[in-house]
Design a protein around this motif. Structure first.
Motif, mmCIF file in Angstrom:
data_model
loop_
_atom_site.group_PDB
_atom_site.id
_atom_site.type_symbol
_atom_site.label_atom_id
_atom_site.label_comp_id
_atom_site.label_asym_id
_atom_site.label_seq_id
_atom_site.Cartn_x
_atom_site.Cartn_y
_atom_site.Cartn_z
ATOM 1 N N MET A 216 -16.632 -11.303 24.127
ATOM 2 C CA MET A 216 -17.465 -11.563 22.968
ATOM 3 C C MET A 216 -18.081 -10.239 22.487
ATOM 4 O O MET A 216 -18.716 -9.523 23.239
ATOM 5 N N SER A 217 -17.868 -9.939 21.241
ATOM 6 C CA SER A 217 -18.371 -8.700 20.678
ATOM 7 C C SER A 217 -19.682 -8.967 19.938
ATOM 8 O O SER A 217 -19.800 -9.918 19.183
ATOM 9 N N LEU A 218 -20.651 -8.109 20.167
ATOM 10 C CA LEU A 218 -21.949 -8.240 19.507
ATOM 11 C C LEU A 218 -21.894 -7.653 18.106
ATOM 12 O O LEU A 218 -21.191 -6.673 17.861
ATOM 13 N N SER A 219 -22.670 -8.231 17.208
ATOM 14 C CA SER A 219 -22.753 -7.692 15.852
ATOM 15 C C SER A 219 -23.520 -6.368 15.892
ATOM 16 O O SER A 219 -24.248 -6.070 16.836
ATOM 17 N N HIS A 220 -23.373 -5.595 14.851
ATOM 18 C CA HIS A 220 -24.035 -4.294 14.796
ATOM 19 C C HIS A 220 -25.560 -4.420 14.763
ATOM 20 O O HIS A 220 -26.235 -3.631 15.432
ATOM 21 N N PRO A 221 -26.133 -5.389 14.029
ATOM 22 C CA PRO A 221 -27.589 -5.540 14.120
ATOM 23 C C PRO A 221 -28.060 -5.915 15.526
ATOM 24 O O PRO A 221 -29.103 -5.435 15.991
ATOM 25 N N ALA A 222 -27.278 -6.735 16.230
ATOM 26 C CA ALA A 222 -27.638 -7.101 17.604
ATOM 27 C C ALA A 222 -27.548 -5.890 18.526
ATOM 28 O O ALA A 222 -28.400 -5.695 19.397
ATOM 29 N N ARG A 223 -26.554 -5.049 18.313
ATOM 30 C CA ARG A 223 -26.425 -3.834 19.119
ATOM 31 C C ARG A 223 -27.604 -2.895 18.892
ATOM 32 O O ARG A 223 -28.137 -2.317 19.840
ATOM 33 N N LEU A 224 -28.005 -2.755 17.632
ATOM 34 C CA LEU A 224 -29.146 -1.901 17.321
ATOM 35 C C LEU A 224 -30.423 -2.462 17.946
ATOM 36 O O LEU A 224 -31.227 -1.721 18.505
ATOM 37 N N ALA A 225 -30.590 -3.783 17.876
ATOM 38 C CA ALA A 225 -31.767 -4.419 18.490
ATOM 39 C C ALA A 225 -31.763 -4.221 20.003
ATOM 40 O O ALA A 225 -32.812 -3.950 20.610
ATOM 41 N N LEU A 226 -30.591 -4.335 20.632
ATOM 42 C CA LEU A 226 -30.494 -4.089 22.079
ATOM 43 C C LEU A 226 -30.838 -2.644 22.418
ATOM 44 O O LEU A 226 -31.509 -2.374 23.416
ATOM 45 N N TYR A 227 -30.364 -1.728 21.598
ATOM 46 C CA TYR A 227 -30.677 -0.317 21.826
ATOM 47 C C TYR A 227 -32.184 -0.085 21.758
ATOM 48 O O TYR A 227 -32.758 0.552 22.635
ATOM 49 N N LEU A 228 -32.819 -0.597 20.721
ATOM 50 C CA LEU A 228 -34.268 -0.402 20.564
ATOM 51 C C LEU A 228 -35.034 -1.045 21.716
ATOM 52 O O LEU A 228 -35.999 -0.469 22.235
ATOM 53 N N THR A 229 -34.596 -2.208 22.153
ATOM 54 C CA THR A 229 -35.230 -2.877 23.297
ATOM 55 C C THR A 229 -35.039 -2.057 24.567
ATOM 56 O O THR A 229 -35.974 -1.899 25.362
#
Length: 185
Positions: free
Chosen positions: A1-14
């Motif tokens: 399952m591939s994460l969307s780019h906004p979800a990836r950015l949110a994970l990075y910030l978290t």
């Protein structure tokens, strides 16, 4: 399952916030190893890409801490290990995010953030071109390699030129965007 780019950015910030809350070297080492394992192909290149910009800063800062510890007769190795590990983990997370996240897609729902991204990218390209032009100009004028003192003066001149040009261009871009109503949200 591939994460969307906004979800990836949110994970990075978290993850960035979470790393700043870790105050023990062992979990940071485990996190560093985990990031390298999960990051996929090109792990070593990613680690080198992350470490290259922070290496000299960490070396200078660590030298200063060691000198301070030696002069004051205090133990600073634990603090140094923690700081260096944290910076390397944050740099690795950032390099991974820059490699795997399309910021245009990640910020698609936030037009104001995308506008600022355009300004930042423009400034980055300006600084890269300015540095390249300076290196080419210096090479074309020299018959012998410059001394360390000449390189320091040259670096100071390019830094001042970059700052002046960056401020000027940022003002021009901002005024142009404002005149078209882009910053009036």
């Amino acid at each position: 399952m591939s994460l969307s780019h906004p979800a990836r950015l949110a994970l990075y910030l978290t993850a960035v916030v979470a790393v700043t809350l870790v105050h023990l070297p062992v979990p940071l080492l485990v996190l560093l190893a985990s990031i390298l394992l999960v990051s996929g192909r090109g792990r070593i290149a990613l680690l080198l890409r992350a470490a290259r910009p922070v290496f000299w800063v960490l070396l200078l800062m660590s030298s200063g801490y060691l000198l301070m510890g030696w002069l004051t007769n205090q133990a600073v190795l634990d603090t140094l290990l923690l700081i260096n590990l944290r910076v390397v983990v944050l740099a690795l997370l950032t390099a991974w995010m820059m490699r795997d996240v399309d910021l245009d897609r990640a910020l698609a729902h936030w037009p104001r953030a995308r506008r600022w991204l355009v300004i930042v990218r423009g400034q980055l390209l300006l600084f890269l071109r300015l540095g390249r032009d300076y290196r080419h100009a210096q090479r074309s004028r020299e018959t012998v390699p410059p001394t360390l003192r000449q390189r320091f003066f040259g670096s100071a001149a390019i830094g001042l030129g970059a700052l002046d040009r960056g401020v000027h261009n940022a003002e021009m871009v901002t005024q142009a965007m404002r005149s078209r109503g882009a910053l009036d949200d």
